[in-house]
Design a protein around this motif. Structure first.
Motif, PDB file in Angstrom:
ATOM      1  N   THR A 427      -0.593  13.753   0.822  1.00 49.62           N
ATOM      2  CA  THR A 427      -1.966  13.877   0.338  1.00 49.62           C
ATOM      3  C   THR A 427      -2.994  14.105   1.447  1.00 49.62           C
ATOM      4  O   THR A 427      -4.095  14.570   1.172  1.00 49.62           O
ATOM      5  CB  THR A 427      -2.373  12.605  -0.424  1.00 49.62           C
ATOM      6  N   GLY A 428      -2.638  13.768   2.681  1.00 49.82           N
ATOM      7  CA  GLY A 428      -3.635  13.748   3.757  1.00 49.82           C
ATOM      8  C   GLY A 428      -4.352  15.058   3.975  1.00 49.82           C
ATOM      9  O   GLY A 428      -5.587  15.079   4.140  1.00 49.82           O
ATOM     10  N   THR A 429      -3.637  16.178   3.975  1.00 49.74           N
ATOM     11  CA  THR A 429      -4.277  17.463   4.262  1.00 49.74           C
ATOM     12  C   THR A 429      -4.903  18.102   3.032  1.00 49.74           C
ATOM     13  O   THR A 429      -5.925  18.779   3.134  1.00 49.74           O
ATOM     14  CB  THR A 429      -3.250  18.435   4.863  1.00 49.74           C
ATOM     15  N   VAL A 430      -4.326  17.873   1.851  1.00 56.34           N
ATOM     16  CA  VAL A 430      -4.840  18.523   0.636  1.00 56.34           C
ATOM     17  C   VAL A 430      -5.848  17.651  -0.109  1.00 56.34           C
ATOM     18  O   VAL A 430      -6.656  18.172  -0.888  1.00 56.34           O
ATOM     19  CB  VAL A 430      -3.686  18.903  -0.305  1.00 56.34           C
ATOM     20  N   ARG A 431      -5.803  16.334   0.096  1.00 55.16           N
ATOM     21  CA  ARG A 431      -6.755  15.428  -0.549  1.00 55.16           C
ATOM     22  C   ARG A 431      -7.307  14.444   0.486  1.00 55.16           C
ATOM     23  O   ARG A 431      -7.075  13.236   0.406  1.00 55.16           O
ATOM     24  CB  ARG A 431      -6.079  14.645  -1.688  1.00 55.16           C
ATOM     25  N   PRO A 432      -8.064  14.929   1.462  1.00 58.74           N
ATOM     26  CA  PRO A 432      -8.566  14.022   2.501  1.00 58.74           C
ATOM     27  C   PRO A 432      -9.541  12.974   1.967  1.00 58.74           C
ATOM     28  O   PRO A 432      -9.733  11.921   2.590  1.00 58.74           O
ATOM     29  CB  PRO A 432      -9.257  14.974   3.488  1.00 58.74           C
ATOM     30  N   GLY A 433     -10.141  13.225   0.816  1.00 66.37           N
ATOM     31  CA  GLY A 433     -11.071  12.258   0.248  1.00 66.37           C
ATOM     32  C   GLY A 433     -10.404  11.194  -0.601  1.00 66.37           C
ATOM     33  O   GLY A 433     -11.070  10.273  -1.090  1.00 66.37           O
ATOM     34  N   LEU A 434      -9.109  11.281  -0.763  1.00 64.96           N
ATOM     35  CA  LEU A 434      -8.370  10.305  -1.564  1.00 64.96           C
ATOM     36  C   LEU A 434      -7.900   9.182  -0.645  1.00 64.96           C
ATOM     37  O   LEU A 434      -7.140   9.403   0.295  1.00 64.96           O
ATOM     38  CB  LEU A 434      -7.171  10.982  -2.231  1.00 64.96           C
ATOM     39  N   HIS A 435      -8.345   7.952  -0.932  1.00 60.44           N
ATOM     40  CA  HIS A 435      -8.011   6.794  -0.093  1.00 60.44           C
ATOM     41  C   HIS A 435      -6.823   6.044  -0.695  1.00 60.44           C
ATOM     42  O   HIS A 435      -6.810   5.733  -1.880  1.00 60.44           O
ATOM     43  CB  HIS A 435      -9.227   5.853   0.020  1.00 60.44           C
ATOM     44  N   LEU A 436      -5.847   5.766   0.142  1.00 67.47           N
ATOM     45  CA  LEU A 436      -4.646   5.057  -0.277  1.00 67.47           C
ATOM     46  C   LEU A 436      -4.691   3.644   0.271  1.00 67.47           C
ATOM     47  O   LEU A 436      -4.744   3.436   1.479  1.00 67.47           O
ATOM     48  CB  LEU A 436      -3.395   5.786   0.229  1.00 67.47           C
ATOM     49  N   LEU A 437      -4.698   2.661  -0.630  1.00 65.45           N
ATOM     50  CA  LEU A 437      -4.771   1.257  -0.254  1.00 65.45           C
ATOM     51  C   LEU A 437      -3.373   0.658  -0.322  1.00 65.45           C
ATOM     52  O   LEU A 437      -2.735   0.654  -1.376  1.00 65.45           O
ATOM     53  CB  LEU A 437      -5.718   0.499  -1.190  1.00 65.45           C
ATOM     54  N   GLU A 438      -2.902   0.139   0.781  1.00 66.59           N
ATOM     55  CA  GLU A 438      -1.513  -0.282   0.899  1.00 66.59           C
ATOM     56  C   GLU A 438      -1.289  -1.679   0.333  1.00 66.59           C
ATOM     57  O   GLU A 438      -2.056  -2.609   0.592  1.00 66.59           O
ATOM     58  CB  GLU A 438      -1.108  -0.250   2.375  1.00 66.59           C
ATOM     59  N   THR A 439      -0.233  -1.807  -0.477  1.00 63.11           N
ATOM     60  CA  THR A 439       0.267  -3.097  -0.936  1.00 63.11           C
ATOM     61  C   THR A 439       1.649  -3.290  -0.317  1.00 63.11           C
ATOM     62  O   THR A 439       2.535  -2.473  -0.531  1.00 63.11           O
ATOM     63  CB  THR A 439       0.380  -3.142  -2.467  1.00 63.11           C
ATOM     64  N   ARG A 440       1.802  -4.326   0.469  1.00 62.50           N
ATOM     65  CA  ARG A 440       3.061  -4.515   1.197  1.00 62.50           C
ATOM     66  C   ARG A 440       4.207  -4.803   0.246  1.00 62.50           C
ATOM     67  O   ARG A 440       4.030  -5.413  -0.807  1.00 62.50           O
ATOM     68  CB  ARG A 440       2.925  -5.648   2.213  1.00 62.50           C
ATOM     69  N   GLU A 441       5.403  -4.353   0.651  1.00 63.78           N
ATOM     70  CA  GLU A 441       6.597  -4.573  -0.162  1.00 63.78           C
ATOM     71  C   GLU A 441       6.849  -6.067  -0.345  1.00 63.78           C
ATOM     72  O   GLU A 441       6.766  -6.838   0.600  1.00 63.78           O
ATOM     73  CB  GLU A 441       7.806  -3.914   0.493  1.00 63.78           C
ATOM     74  N   GLY A 442       7.142  -6.448  -1.582  1.00 65.01           N
ATOM     75  CA  GLY A 442       7.401  -7.846  -1.889  1.00 65.01           C
ATOM     76  C   GLY A 442       6.187  -8.590  -2.389  1.00 65.01           C
ATOM     77  O   GLY A 442       6.303  -9.682  -2.951  1.00 65.01           O
ATOM     78  N   ASP A 443       4.985  -8.033  -2.180  1.00 66.92           N
ATOM     79  CA  ASP A 443       3.763  -8.707  -2.607  1.00 66.92           C
ATOM     80  C   ASP A 443       3.533  -8.521  -4.103  1.00 66.92           C
ATOM     81  O   ASP A 443       3.881  -7.496  -4.686  1.00 66.92           O
ATOM     82  CB  ASP A 443       2.549  -8.166  -1.854  1.00 66.92           C
ATOM     83  N   SER A 444       2.944  -9.533  -4.706  1.00 68.23           N
ATOM     84  CA  SER A 444       2.458  -9.449  -6.080  1.00 68.23           C
ATOM     85  C   SER A 444       0.942  -9.515  -6.033  1.00 68.23           C
ATOM     86  O   SER A 444       0.363 -10.236  -5.217  1.00 68.23           O
ATOM     87  CB  SER A 444       3.018 -10.590  -6.935  1.00 68.23           C
ATOM     88  N   LYS A 445       0.297  -8.759  -6.908  1.00 68.76           N
ATOM     89  CA  LYS A 445      -1.159  -8.686  -6.843  1.00 68.76           C
ATOM     90  C   LYS A 445      -1.702  -8.391  -8.231  1.00 68.76           C
ATOM     91  O   LYS A 445      -1.102  -7.636  -8.999  1.00 68.76           O
ATOM     92  CB  LYS A 445      -1.565  -7.571  -5.864  1.00 68.76           C
ATOM     93  N   ASP A 446      -2.829  -8.990  -8.554  1.00 70.97           N
ATOM     94  CA  ASP A 446      -3.473  -8.765  -9.846  1.00 70.97           C
ATOM     95  C   ASP A 446      -4.426  -7.579  -9.710  1.00 70.97           C
ATOM     96  O   ASP A 446      -5.489  -7.686  -9.111  1.00 70.97           O
ATOM     97  CB  ASP A 446      -4.230 -10.013 -10.290  1.00 70.97           C
ATOM     98  N   LEU A 447      -4.029  -6.435 -10.269  1.00 75.20           N
ATOM     99  CA  LEU A 447      -4.862  -5.233 -10.212  1.00 75.20           C
ATOM    100  C   LEU A 447      -5.595  -4.964 -11.515  1.00 75.20           C
ATOM    101  O   LEU A 447      -6.294  -3.964 -11.633  1.00 75.20           O
ATOM    102  CB  LEU A 447      -3.996  -4.016  -9.873  1.00 75.20           C
ATOM    103  N   SER A 448      -5.442  -5.861 -12.483  1.00 72.33           N
ATOM    104  CA  SER A 448      -6.039  -5.612 -13.796  1.00 72.33           C
ATOM    105  C   SER A 448      -7.557  -5.598 -13.734  1.00 72.33           C
ATOM    106  O   SER A 448      -8.212  -4.957 -14.555  1.00 72.33           O
ATOM    107  CB  SER A 448      -5.563  -6.661 -14.798  1.00 72.33           C
ATOM    108  N   ARG A 449      -8.142  -6.301 -12.757  1.00 70.73           N
ATOM    109  CA  ARG A 449      -9.596  -6.348 -12.633  1.00 70.73           C
ATOM    110  C   ARG A 449     -10.117  -5.431 -11.527  1.00 70.73           C
ATOM    111  O   ARG A 449     -11.275  -5.522 -11.145  1.00 70.73           O
ATOM    112  CB  ARG A 449     -10.051  -7.787 -12.362  1.00 70.73           C
ATOM    113  N   ASP A 450      -9.249  -4.593 -11.021  1.00 71.08           N
ATOM    114  CA  ASP A 450      -9.682  -3.703  -9.948  1.00 71.08           C
ATOM    115  C   ASP A 450     -10.748  -2.736 -10.469  1.00 71.08           C
ATOM    116  O   ASP A 450     -10.590  -2.168 -11.551  1.00 71.08           O
ATOM    117  CB  ASP A 450      -8.479  -2.900  -9.431  1.00 71.08           C
ATOM    118  N   PRO A 451     -11.842  -2.550  -9.733  1.00 65.67           N
ATOM    119  CA  PRO A 451     -12.887  -1.650 -10.213  1.00 65.67           C
ATOM    120  C   PRO A 451     -12.377  -0.219 -10.372  1.00 65.67           C
ATOM    121  O   PRO A 451     -11.556   0.246  -9.587  1.00 65.67           O
ATOM    122  CB  PRO A 451     -13.971  -1.729  -9.139  1.00 65.67           C
ATOM    123  N   ALA A 452     -12.875   0.436 -11.397  1.00 66.27           N
ATOM    124  CA  ALA A 452     -12.452   1.811 -11.664  1.00 66.27           C
ATOM    125  C   ALA A 452     -12.972   2.743 -10.581  1.00 66.27           C
ATOM    126  O   ALA A 452     -14.013   2.499  -9.962  1.00 66.27           O
ATOM    127  CB  ALA A 452     -12.966   2.257 -13.026  1.00 66.27           C
TER     128      ALA A 452
END
Length: 500
Positions: A427-452
């Motif tokens: 995605t880096g060269t074709v979508r430079p405006g797209l931000h990728l937020l890393e979730t480490r392997e093995g982690d659990s996280k509540d994304l249901s309330r993540d802002p749109a």
């Protein structure tokens, strides 16, 4: 009395027949002289064409992406070297791939082209180098077996160091056989063989650590099977390789990320052996045929005659046993024994199989040897068809295509699971405006309330053993406002049901 029309036609037919027979008589000596070389050339050309055919049919997979991230030509030399020394493999392949990437880019085709070239060179080496160290029948059988090898076909189409490792392992095997078979008076042949063995051993050792193991096994075999006068040169050459290699091991051990190899500990040994039988002989039937031919050979020749009668089989068996024994001993401390690493013994296995075909031909006639070889190569080559007809590693290409073609994902944010660098590669060269937020392997996280965000994709997961229920439980996606697109070992979680 003038001849009739039918008589004239008959006379013309007889003259053409005589000319044809004369030309055939002239062709036969030429074929008997050059037919063997033509057969070798045809094998190499056909197998080489198979290696490059639809080279980009399969998607890049995670290990190949790692190779391309490491060899990105935009990295500085210091950044490149920091990534190389953190990997579990020595640097030669990465140096070659970085050079190739600088010239040809990093497309799927360009990334795999070096491996395809190494594969073709392996075929050329198998066809040209054996010489008198192998019987005439084995010289023809060896490139056929390598051409039909599922492991060779697989790794000759992958942007990883294994095609280069297989090439160098082939050179090591053939050099070992040339040295062992050299007559006492053939000083030049012996020196040339040990020089080739030394050069290939150095390159193999700095390509893959199993390259050093097979090289050490080859030097040991040469030392054990040669005369007393030549033992000194073998010991000197082997110690020279060791003297070059040990400083690298000491240096590399300070930086290598051992976590990259932790999966070997948990991976079942039975699964590794099953996959190796697939890579080497294409499955159980072909492996059983090879074992049956070996048993016939031993039963009819006798154990005591093996070494004296057929040095290639004895030497190759010794190289194989020594290589695997060293790997097993090291694995008692650090797990290293995997099916991919064991491909270093493929050349010795194929030399043994080639010599078995030659023995059967001499013992029971050409038909017996040809039947064994034809059946062996036919069974071995069956899995190769899958590489060109089935999409087996599409987890990256398919999910990437959906991400890049989803409206609103020109910018915004997407959570990714694992190292974000792998996802950013696409995605880096074709979508430079797209931000990728890393979730480490093995982690659990509540994304249901993540802002749109403007991108309706909430999460991008590749290479995980999760199923959709696992994703919902780990990420708190308990309501119906989230949809999951399910791929092979990959998922995309959408905020809006229309994208499910």
């Amino acid at each position: 009395m003038p001849l009739s029309r039918s008589d004239r036609e008959m006379g013309r037919l007889w003259r053409l027949t005589a000319i044809g027979l004369d030309r055939l008589g002239r062709t036969r000596p030429w074929l008997s002289t050059h037919g063997f070389a033509l057969a070798l050339c045809a094998t190499v050309l056909i197998a080489g064409a198979v290696r490059v055919y639809k080279l980009d049919y399969q998607s890049l997979w995670s290990d190949e992406i790692f190779s391309l991230i490491t060899t990105d030509p935009n990295l500085s030399v210091s950044e490149f070297w920091a990534r190389v020394r953190a990997d579990t493999h020595p640097p030669i392949y990465y140096l070659l791939l970085r050079l190739s990437s600088s010239v040809f880019g990093q497309s799927e085709l360009a990334a795999r082209a070096p491996s395809a070239v190494f594969g073709i060179l392996t075929l050329c080496a198998a066809a040209m180098l054996p010489g008198s160290s192998l019987s005439r029948g084995a010289r023809l059988a060896l490139p056929l077996l390598i051409a039909a090898s599922p492991g060779a076909a697989w790794y000759d189409r992958e942007a990883r160091p294994y095609a280069l490792l297989l090439l160098l392992s082939t050179l090591i095997t053939l050099a070992c056989l040339r040295f062992v078979s050299a007559m006492p008076g053939a000083v030049g042949k012996a020196r040339g063989a040990i020089a080739m063995l030394t050069a290939a051993a150095v390159l193999a050792s700095f390509t893959h650590y199993f390259g050093f193991l097979v090289a050490a096994a080859a030097f040991t075999t040469c030392f054990l099977l040669t005369g007393r006068r030549r033992k000194a040169i073998v010991a000197f050459a082997g110690c020279s390789v060791l003297a070059l290699f040990v400083p690298w091991v000491v240096y590399h051990s300070r930086f290598v990320d051992t976590r990259l190899a932790e999966w070997i500990i948990s991976f079942p040994l039975a699964a590794s052996m099953d996959w190796f039988s697939y890579l080497s002989f294409g499955g159980t039937a072909s492996l059983a045929l090879f074992v049956a031919a070996a048993l016939v050979f031993f039963a009819t020749r006798g154990w005591r005659e093996v070494g004296a009668w057929n040095t290639p089989i004895y030497a190759c068996t010794l190289v194989c046993v020594l290589t695997l024994a060293a790997a097993v001993v090291i694995s008692l401390h650090t797990a290293i024994l995997t099916s991919r690493n064991m491909i270093v013994v493929l050349p010795v296995l194929y030399v043994i199989s080639a010599e078995l075909a030659s023995y059967l031909a001499r013992r029971w006639g050409p038909f017996a040897g040809a039947a064994y070889l034809a059946t062996q190569t036919a069974l071995m080559s069956q899995p190769i068809v899958d590489y060109y007809t089935k999409e087996m590693k599409e987890e990256w290409r398919d999910t990437t295509a959906l991400v890049l073609n989803t409206p609103g994902c020109e910018a915004g944010t997407i959570y990714v699971y694992g190292d974000a660098a792998y996802y950013r590669f696409f995605t880096g060269t074709v979508r430079p405006g797209l931000h990728l937020l890393e979730t480490r392997e093995g982690d659990s996280k509540d994304l249901s309330r993540d802002p749109a965000s403007s991108c309706p994709i909430l999460l991008w997961v590749v290479g995980s053993s999760w199923n959709p229920d696992d994703i919902r439980a780990r990420l708190g996606l308990t309501d119906n406002s989230f949809g999951i697109a399910d791929f092979y070992e990959a998922f995309l979680v959408f905020r809006n049901p229309p994208y499910t």
